[in-house]
Scaffold this motif. Structure first.
Motif, PDB file in Angstrom:
ATOM      1  N   LEU A  32       0.961  -1.219   0.193  1.00  0.00           N
ATOM      2  CA  LEU A  32       0.091   0.219   0.085  1.00  0.00           C
ATOM      3  C   LEU A  32       0.810   1.231  -0.083  1.00  0.00           C
ATOM      4  O   LEU A  32       2.068   1.358   0.511  1.00  0.00           O
ATOM      5  N   ASP A  33       0.374   2.264  -0.736  1.00  0.00           N
ATOM      6  CA  ASP A  33       1.178   3.490  -0.866  1.00  0.00           C
ATOM      7  C   ASP A  33       0.051   4.819  -0.397  1.00  0.00           C
ATOM      8  O   ASP A  33      -0.462   5.435  -1.217  1.00  0.00           O
ATOM      9  N   PRO A  34       0.178   5.008   0.939  1.00  0.00           N
ATOM     10  CA  PRO A  34      -0.833   5.965   1.425  1.00  0.00           C
ATOM     11  C   PRO A  34      -0.698   7.377   0.918  1.00  0.00           C
ATOM     12  O   PRO A  34      -1.623   8.051   0.550  1.00  0.00           O
ATOM     13  N   GLN A  35       0.597   7.607   0.700  1.00  0.00           N
ATOM     14  CA  GLN A  35       1.224   9.047   0.164  1.00  0.00           C
ATOM     15  C   GLN A  35       0.853   9.177  -1.303  1.00  0.00           C
ATOM     16  O   GLN A  35      -0.010   9.835  -1.594  1.00  0.00           O
ATOM     17  N   GLY A  36       0.884   7.962  -1.904  1.00  0.00           N
ATOM     18  CA  GLY A  36       0.199   8.316  -3.582  1.00  0.00           C
ATOM     19  C   GLY A  36      -1.105   8.366  -3.755  1.00  0.00           C
ATOM     20  O   GLY A  36      -1.539   9.042  -4.514  1.00  0.00           O
ATOM     21  N   GLN A  37      -1.760   7.533  -2.627  1.00  0.00           N
ATOM     22  CA  GLN A  37      -3.170   7.524  -2.500  1.00  0.00           C
ATOM     23  C   GLN A  37      -3.866   8.691  -2.274  1.00  0.00           C
ATOM     24  O   GLN A  37      -4.709   9.362  -2.953  1.00  0.00           O
ATOM     25  N   ALA A  38      -3.181   9.603  -1.372  1.00  0.00           N
ATOM     26  CA  ALA A  38      -3.705  10.914  -0.871  1.00  0.00           C
ATOM     27  C   ALA A  38      -3.490  11.861  -2.175  1.00  0.00           C
ATOM     28  O   ALA A  38      -4.535  12.656  -2.326  1.00  0.00           O
ATOM     29  N   VAL A  39      -2.500  11.736  -2.827  1.00  0.00           N
ATOM     30  CA  VAL A  39      -2.235  12.375  -3.896  1.00  0.00           C
ATOM     31  C   VAL A  39      -3.409  12.356  -5.195  1.00  0.00           C
ATOM     32  O   VAL A  39      -3.835  13.318  -5.647  1.00  0.00           O
ATOM     33  N   GLN A  40      -3.526  10.886  -5.149  1.00  0.00           N
ATOM     34  CA  GLN A  40      -4.457  10.560  -6.264  1.00  0.00           C
ATOM     35  C   GLN A  40      -5.793  10.975  -6.043  1.00  0.00           C
ATOM     36  O   GLN A  40      -6.566  11.568  -6.750  1.00  0.00           O
ATOM     37  N   ARG A  41      -6.303  11.140  -4.707  1.00  0.00           N
ATOM     38  CA  ARG A  41      -7.363  11.629  -4.389  1.00  0.00           C
ATOM     39  C   ARG A  41      -7.779  12.935  -4.272  1.00  0.00           C
ATOM     40  O   ARG A  41      -8.705  13.527  -4.466  1.00  0.00           O
ATOM     41  N   ALA A  42      -6.571  13.929  -4.170  1.00  0.00           N
ATOM     42  CA  ALA A  42      -6.691  15.144  -4.116  1.00  0.00           C
ATOM     43  C   ALA A  42      -6.659  15.791  -5.682  1.00  0.00           C
ATOM     44  O   ALA A  42      -7.325  16.840  -5.872  1.00  0.00           O
ATOM     45  N   LEU A  43      -6.338  14.997  -6.622  1.00  0.00           N
ATOM     46  CA  LEU A  43      -6.099  15.425  -7.872  1.00  0.00           C
ATOM     47  C   LEU A  43      -7.567  15.871  -8.377  1.00  0.00           C
ATOM     48  O   LEU A  43      -7.456  17.201  -8.991  1.00  0.00           O
ATOM     49  N   PRO A  44      -8.751  15.079  -8.276  1.00  0.00           N
ATOM     50  CA  PRO A  44      -9.972  15.764  -8.985  1.00  0.00           C
ATOM     51  C   PRO A  44     -10.476  17.148  -8.454  1.00  0.00           C
ATOM     52  O   PRO A  44     -10.761  17.917  -9.064  1.00  0.00           O
ATOM     53  N   ARG A  45     -10.010  17.160  -6.959  1.00  0.00           N
ATOM     54  CA  ARG A  45     -10.337  18.496  -6.602  1.00  0.00           C
ATOM     55  C   ARG A  45      -9.590  19.654  -6.929  1.00  0.00           C
ATOM     56  O   ARG A  45     -10.103  20.810  -6.943  1.00  0.00           O
ATOM     57  N   GLY A  55      -8.762  12.089 -14.600  1.00  0.00           N
ATOM     58  CA  GLY A  55      -8.277  11.188 -15.656  1.00  0.00           C
ATOM     59  C   GLY A  55      -7.070  10.280 -15.226  1.00  0.00           C
ATOM     60  O   GLY A  55      -6.288   9.676 -15.940  1.00  0.00           O
ATOM     61  N   ILE A  56      -6.489  10.579 -13.792  1.00  0.00           N
ATOM     62  CA  ILE A  56      -5.319   9.976 -13.299  1.00  0.00           C
ATOM     63  C   ILE A  56      -5.995   9.017 -12.378  1.00  0.00           C
ATOM     64  O   ILE A  56      -6.644   9.015 -11.319  1.00  0.00           O
ATOM     65  N   SER A  57      -5.741   7.422 -12.828  1.00  0.00           N
ATOM     66  CA  SER A  57      -6.151   6.330 -12.032  1.00  0.00           C
ATOM     67  C   SER A  57      -5.429   5.941 -10.977  1.00  0.00           C
ATOM     68  O   SER A  57      -6.032   5.147 -10.142  1.00  0.00           O
ATOM     69  N   ASP A  58      -4.243   6.259 -11.094  1.00  0.00           N
ATOM     70  CA  ASP A  58      -3.319   5.792  -9.778  1.00  0.00           C
ATOM     71  C   ASP A  58      -2.136   6.709  -9.862  1.00  0.00           C
ATOM     72  O   ASP A  58      -1.612   7.069 -10.695  1.00  0.00           O
ATOM     73  N   VAL A  59      -1.745   6.765  -8.556  1.00  0.00           N
ATOM     74  CA  VAL A  59      -0.424   7.596  -8.127  1.00  0.00           C
ATOM     75  C   VAL A  59       0.409   6.865  -7.280  1.00  0.00           C
ATOM     76  O   VAL A  59      -0.296   6.289  -6.301  1.00  0.00           O
ATOM     77  N   ARG A  60       1.552   6.589  -7.597  1.00  0.00           N
ATOM     78  CA  ARG A  60       2.558   6.032  -6.531  1.00  0.00           C
ATOM     79  C   ARG A  60       3.922   6.669  -6.368  1.00  0.00           C
ATOM     80  O   ARG A  60       4.202   7.267  -7.146  1.00  0.00           O
ATOM     81  N   GLN A  61       4.320   6.926  -5.125  1.00  0.00           N
ATOM     82  CA  GLN A  61       5.192   7.919  -4.783  1.00  0.00           C
ATOM     83  C   GLN A  61       6.387   7.033  -4.463  1.00  0.00           C
ATOM     84  O   GLN A  61       6.299   6.039  -3.805  1.00  0.00           O
ATOM     85  N   GLY A  62       7.488   7.387  -5.000  1.00  0.00           N
ATOM     86  CA  GLY A  62       8.723   6.598  -4.485  1.00  0.00           C
ATOM     87  C   GLY A  62      10.031   7.449  -4.580  1.00  0.00           C
ATOM     88  O   GLY A  62       9.780   8.682  -4.633  1.00  0.00           O
ATOM     89  N   LYS A  63      11.177   6.938  -4.356  1.00  0.00           N
ATOM     90  CA  LYS A  63      12.255   7.667  -4.113  1.00  0.00           C
ATOM     91  C   LYS A  63      13.224   7.533  -5.556  1.00  0.00           C
ATOM     92  O   LYS A  63      12.957   6.777  -6.252  1.00  0.00           O
ATOM     93  N   ARG A  64      14.086   8.318  -5.572  1.00  0.00           N
ATOM     94  CA  ARG A  64      14.923   8.361  -6.899  1.00  0.00           C
ATOM     95  C   ARG A  64      16.317   9.017  -6.293  1.00  0.00           C
ATOM     96  O   ARG A  64      16.385   9.760  -5.573  1.00  0.00           O
ATOM     97  N   PHE A  65      17.288   8.250  -6.700  1.00  0.00           N
ATOM     98  CA  PHE A  65      18.643   8.884  -6.475  1.00  0.00           C
ATOM     99  C   PHE A  65      19.457   8.841  -7.653  1.00  0.00           C
ATOM    100  O   PHE A  65      19.293   8.116  -8.529  1.00  0.00           O
ATOM    101  N   GLU A  66      20.111  10.110  -7.787  1.00  0.00           N
ATOM    102  CA  GLU A  66      21.009  10.340  -8.883  1.00  0.00           C
ATOM    103  C   GLU A  66      22.504  10.244  -8.293  1.00  0.00           C
ATOM    104  O   GLU A  66      22.972  10.908  -7.430  1.00  0.00           O
TER     105      GLU A  66
END
Lengths: 79, 79
Positions: free
Chosen positions: B7-20, B25-36
């Protein structure tokens, strides 16, 4: 990702820890966020423009962060 | 990125906020990390294998996260 001129203590901590862990030859580490969005319908130019707006206004803090939008699954995107 | 079954609660929160916020038209959002990582010397297969090990053992929590290693600047990598 944090803009190049913004300090990144998390990335620096990782970079300093690497030689201790046996990984040499990494001169810089920066840590940032990554969002994967699943889009309903075709990922055409209009959709990408919308996602760019979304990233700019909502996902990234453009005062301190840069971002790029990339289509991951080109086969899906071309549907 | 978190594995699909985690489960990705952060991504879900973002996804639920988008229509507001006016983004439909964004059916899923997942948040993760990225290293350069900036690598000293050539980014050849040996270096990539080393970075893969590093990501697996140190940057990612492979119990809950997947990761991919990607060379960003091919011109630089080919030096």
């Amino acid at each position: 990702m944090l803009k190049p001129e913004i300090l990144d203590p998390q990335g620096q901590a990782v970079q300093r820890a690497l030689p201790r862990l046996g990984f040499e030859g990494i001169s810089d580490v920066r840590q940032g966020k990554r969002f994967e969005l699943e889009v309903d319908g075709p990922v055409d130019e209009a959709a990408l423009a919308r996602i760019h707006d979304l990233a700019e206004s909502f996902l990234a803090n453009t005062v301190i962060e840069d971002f790029t939008v990339r289509v991951e699954n080109v086969a899906e995107a071309a549907k």
